[in-house]
Every structure is written in C-alpha cells, then in structure tokens.
Write a protein that holds these residues in place. Structure first.
Motif, PDB file in Angstrom:
ATOM      1  N   ASP A 137      12.569   5.425  12.860  1.00  0.00           N
ATOM      2  CA  ASP A 137      13.834   4.982  11.595  1.00  0.00           C
ATOM      3  C   ASP A 137      12.557   4.621  10.695  1.00  0.00           C
ATOM      4  N   PHE A 138      11.460   4.340  10.577  1.00  0.00           N
ATOM      5  CA  PHE A 138      10.990   3.936   9.865  1.00  0.00           C
ATOM      6  C   PHE A 138      10.021   4.763   8.672  1.00  0.00           C
ATOM      7  N   PHE A 139       9.641   6.062  10.276  1.00  0.00           N
ATOM      8  CA  PHE A 139       9.278   6.495   9.115  1.00  0.00           C
ATOM      9  C   PHE A 139       9.703   7.966   8.362  1.00  0.00           C
ATOM     10  N   ASP A 140      11.023   7.804   8.994  1.00  0.00           N
ATOM     11  CA  ASP A 140      11.655   9.113   8.839  1.00  0.00           C
ATOM     12  C   ASP A 140      12.399   8.978   7.706  1.00  0.00           C
ATOM     13  N   ASN A 141      11.893   7.246   7.224  1.00  0.00           N
ATOM     14  CA  ASN A 141      12.688   7.079   5.560  1.00  0.00           C
ATOM     15  C   ASN A 141      11.850   6.978   4.636  1.00  0.00           C
ATOM     16  N   LEU A 142      10.181   7.139   4.697  1.00  0.00           N
ATOM     17  CA  LEU A 142       9.459   7.119   4.042  1.00  0.00           C
ATOM     18  C   LEU A 142       9.774   8.495   3.103  1.00  0.00           C
ATOM     19  N   ASN A 143       9.357   8.914   2.121  1.00  0.00           N
ATOM     20  CA  ASN A 143       9.287   9.656   1.343  1.00  0.00           C
ATOM     21  C   ASN A 143       8.130  10.822   1.300  1.00  0.00           C
ATOM     22  N   PRO A 144       7.725  12.236   0.962  1.00  0.00           N
ATOM     23  CA  PRO A 144       6.859  12.500   1.617  1.00  0.00           C
ATOM     24  C   PRO A 144       5.192  12.109   1.168  1.00  0.00           C
ATOM     25  N   ALA A 145       5.085  11.753  -0.158  1.00  0.00           N
ATOM     26  CA  ALA A 145       3.285  10.899  -0.373  1.00  0.00           C
ATOM     27  C   ALA A 145       3.586   9.790   0.531  1.00  0.00           C
ATOM     28  N   GLN A 146       4.283   9.095   1.360  1.00  0.00           N
ATOM     29  CA  GLN A 146       4.415   7.906   1.522  1.00  0.00           C
ATOM     30  C   GLN A 146       3.815   8.040   3.180  1.00  0.00           C
ATOM     31  N   GLN A 147       5.350   9.137   3.618  1.00  0.00           N
ATOM     32  CA  GLN A 147       4.237  10.522   5.270  1.00  0.00           C
ATOM     33  C   GLN A 147       2.784  10.550   5.025  1.00  0.00           C
ATOM     34  N   GLN A 148       2.488  11.514   4.203  1.00  0.00           N
ATOM     35  CA  GLN A 148       1.203  11.357   3.707  1.00  0.00           C
ATOM     36  C   GLN A 148       0.623  10.591   4.272  1.00  0.00           C
ATOM     37  N   LYS A 149       0.788   9.398   3.618  1.00  0.00           N
ATOM     38  CA  LYS A 149      -0.305   8.261   3.459  1.00  0.00           C
ATOM     39  C   LYS A 149      -0.829   7.681   4.755  1.00  0.00           C
TER      40      LYS A 149
ATOM     41  N   ASP B 261      -2.758  10.707   6.408  1.00  0.00           N
ATOM     42  CA  ASP B 261      -4.148  10.950   6.495  1.00  0.00           C
ATOM     43  C   ASP B 261      -4.760   9.781   6.857  1.00  0.00           C
ATOM     44  N   PHE B 262      -3.672   8.454   7.216  1.00  0.00           N
ATOM     45  CA  PHE B 262      -4.707   7.344   7.670  1.00  0.00           C
ATOM     46  C   PHE B 262      -5.267   7.549   8.944  1.00  0.00           C
ATOM     47  N   MET B 263      -4.083   7.882   9.792  1.00  0.00           N
ATOM     48  CA  MET B 263      -4.167   8.276  10.926  1.00  0.00           C
ATOM     49  C   MET B 263      -5.907   9.936  10.863  1.00  0.00           C
ATOM     50  N   GLU B 264      -5.510  10.573  10.315  1.00  0.00           N
ATOM     51  CA  GLU B 264      -6.749  11.631  10.455  1.00  0.00           C
ATOM     52  C   GLU B 264      -8.112  10.340   9.981  1.00  0.00           C
ATOM     53  N   ARG B 265      -8.298   9.941   8.909  1.00  0.00           N
ATOM     54  CA  ARG B 265      -8.905   8.653   8.947  1.00  0.00           C
ATOM     55  C   ARG B 265      -9.615   8.498  10.123  1.00  0.00           C
ATOM     56  N   ARG B 266      -8.480   7.859  10.892  1.00  0.00           N
ATOM     57  CA  ARG B 266      -8.231   6.747  11.912  1.00  0.00           C
ATOM     58  C   ARG B 266      -9.646   7.740  12.659  1.00  0.00           C
ATOM     59  N   ARG B 267      -8.513   8.938  13.509  1.00  0.00           N
ATOM     60  CA  ARG B 267      -8.946  10.058  14.627  1.00  0.00           C
ATOM     61  C   ARG B 267     -11.032  10.251  14.110  1.00  0.00           C
ATOM     62  N   ARG B 268     -11.150  10.920  12.946  1.00  0.00           N
ATOM     63  CA  ARG B 268     -12.117  11.105  13.013  1.00  0.00           C
ATOM     64  C   ARG B 268     -13.372   9.803  13.182  1.00  0.00           C
ATOM     65  N   ARG B 269     -13.211   8.644  12.645  1.00  0.00           N
ATOM     66  CA  ARG B 269     -13.699   7.805  12.713  1.00  0.00           C
ATOM     67  C   ARG B 269     -14.117   7.517  14.610  1.00  0.00           C
ATOM     68  N   GLY B 270     -12.883   7.764  15.438  1.00  0.00           N
ATOM     69  CA  GLY B 270     -13.408   7.139  16.314  1.00  0.00           C
ATOM     70  C   GLY B 270     -13.782   7.940  17.048  1.00  0.00           C
ATOM     71  N   ARG B 271     -14.372   9.483  16.474  1.00  0.00           N
ATOM     72  CA  ARG B 271     -15.076  10.248  17.423  1.00  0.00           C
ATOM     73  C   ARG B 271     -16.802   9.982  17.119  1.00  0.00           C
TER      74      ARG B 271
ATOM     75  N   LYS C 123       0.901  -1.332  -0.101  1.00  0.00           N
ATOM     76  CA  LYS C 123      -0.048  -0.083  -0.101  1.00  0.00           C
ATOM     77  C   LYS C 123       0.457   1.436  -0.170  1.00  0.00           C
ATOM     78  N   LEU C 124       1.976   1.236   0.225  1.00  0.00           N
ATOM     79  CA  LEU C 124       3.108   1.997   0.699  1.00  0.00           C
ATOM     80  C   LEU C 124       4.227   2.704  -0.347  1.00  0.00           C
ATOM     81  N   GLU C 125       3.653   0.918  -0.980  1.00  0.00           N
ATOM     82  CA  GLU C 125       5.044   1.146  -2.226  1.00  0.00           C
ATOM     83  C   GLU C 125       6.479   1.066  -1.857  1.00  0.00           C
ATOM     84  N   LEU C 126       5.815   0.551  -0.634  1.00  0.00           N
ATOM     85  CA  LEU C 126       8.098   0.374   0.145  1.00  0.00           C
ATOM     86  C   LEU C 126       8.663  -0.398  -0.956  1.00  0.00           C
ATOM     87  N   ASP C 127      10.005   0.463  -1.151  1.00  0.00           N
ATOM     88  CA  ASP C 127      11.375  -0.172  -1.086  1.00  0.00           C
ATOM     89  C   ASP C 127      11.938  -1.407   0.165  1.00  0.00           C
ATOM     90  N   ALA C 128      12.419  -2.049  -0.914  1.00  0.00           N
ATOM     91  CA  ALA C 128      13.676  -2.870   0.142  1.00  0.00           C
ATOM     92  C   ALA C 128      14.236  -2.586   1.467  1.00  0.00           C
TER      93      ALA C 128
END
Length: 154
Positions: free
Chosen positions: A128-140, A143-153, A55-60
């Motif tokens: 280490d994981f998050f800091d090595n994601l590119n900006p688009a991956q970090q935004q994904k 976005d996921f965390m924001e949707r979870r937060r809103r849904r939880g309310r 889903k995040l299109e991670l490299d090795a």
C-alpha cells in the motif's frame, strides 16, 4: 545520501520484505528491539517516519501509509520477540550437556508461526505504501536498495 536515511529506509524495506524473520528475536537494540518502552518505540517510529517522509517528499496520505507500515513492522517484531528474552531462550538450548533439540524445534516453530501470522499484514502495508508512491519516489527507494545491496557484497 545521509547514512541515517539509508539505515531508516533499509530498515523499512528489509523488514517488509523479510517480515522480520529471525531479526525480531535477535535482541538488537535499534529502537525497535527489547529494552525499550512502548513510548520509546513510538517516538523512534515517529522520527523514522519524519526522516523518510522528508527525504521522499511524501504527501500527507503517503506519510500516513508509511506510519501504518511502521506500526505493522513494530507489531511483527514484537510478535517475533514474544514475552521472554530471546537471547536467554537461545542460550537455554545450550545449557545442558547436549543441545535441546526439541526446545530448538519448538522455538523455530513458534517464530515461524509468528512470521506466517503477521506477514500478510506487513506485506499489504508495504505494498500500500510503495504502490502509492509516484514513480520518482519509487525510484529513490530502488536506488537506495541497490546501493545497500552493492555495499553489502564488498
């Protein structure tokens, strides 16, 4: 976005942020909890890493960092669970005519010590994981965390 991906990513992010807190001792059976063999947990971890990786299109390298994070989270949860049955430990507090306050304090102290001991490794692996994601991956991830937060309310 697929529900299993949301649950997967939320599991990794939530565990990294909260370092397992009391969820590790609650006995939930979501592939990381009690009742599963080490092989079951390894297979679950591998599936989760594959799902999130696709889903995040991670490299090795990123995928390897995600696997390290997943291993650290699993180790933290195991430390929180301890050797016994967490639910039985909790029920034992209420077994007598009065709540066993000393036992409850010891249980909280033990779980707190486990969180404090393992949290630095989980946080470092998450960073280490998050800091090595590119900006688009970090935004994904955001976005996921924001949707979870809103849904939880709701």
């Amino acid at each position: 976005m697929k529900p299993w991906f949301k649950r997967s990513l939320f599991g990794f992010a939530g565990a990294a942020l909260l370092a397992g807190s009391l969820a590790g001792c609650s006995g939930h059976r979501h592939g990381w909890g009690g009742g599963y063999t080490e092989q079951d947990r390894a297979e679950f971890r591998a599936r989760m890493v594959e799902r999130v990786s696709s889903k995040l299109e991670l490299d090795a390298t990123q995928k390897q960092k995600l696997d390290v994070l997943a291993r650290k989270i699993q180790a933290q949860r195991a430390a929180l669970r301890g050797d016994g049955d967490p639910r039985a430990e909790f029920r034992a507090l209420f077994a007598g005519a009065k709540l066993d306050q000393e036992r409850a304090k010891k249980l909280v102290a033990d779980k707190t010590a486990a969180v404090q001991a393992g949290s630095p490794e989980v946080i470092a692996a998450a960073a280490d994981f998050f800091d090595n994601l590119n900006p688009a991956q970090q935004q994904k991830v955001r976005d996921f965390m924001e949707r979870r937060r809103r849904r939880g309310r709701g």
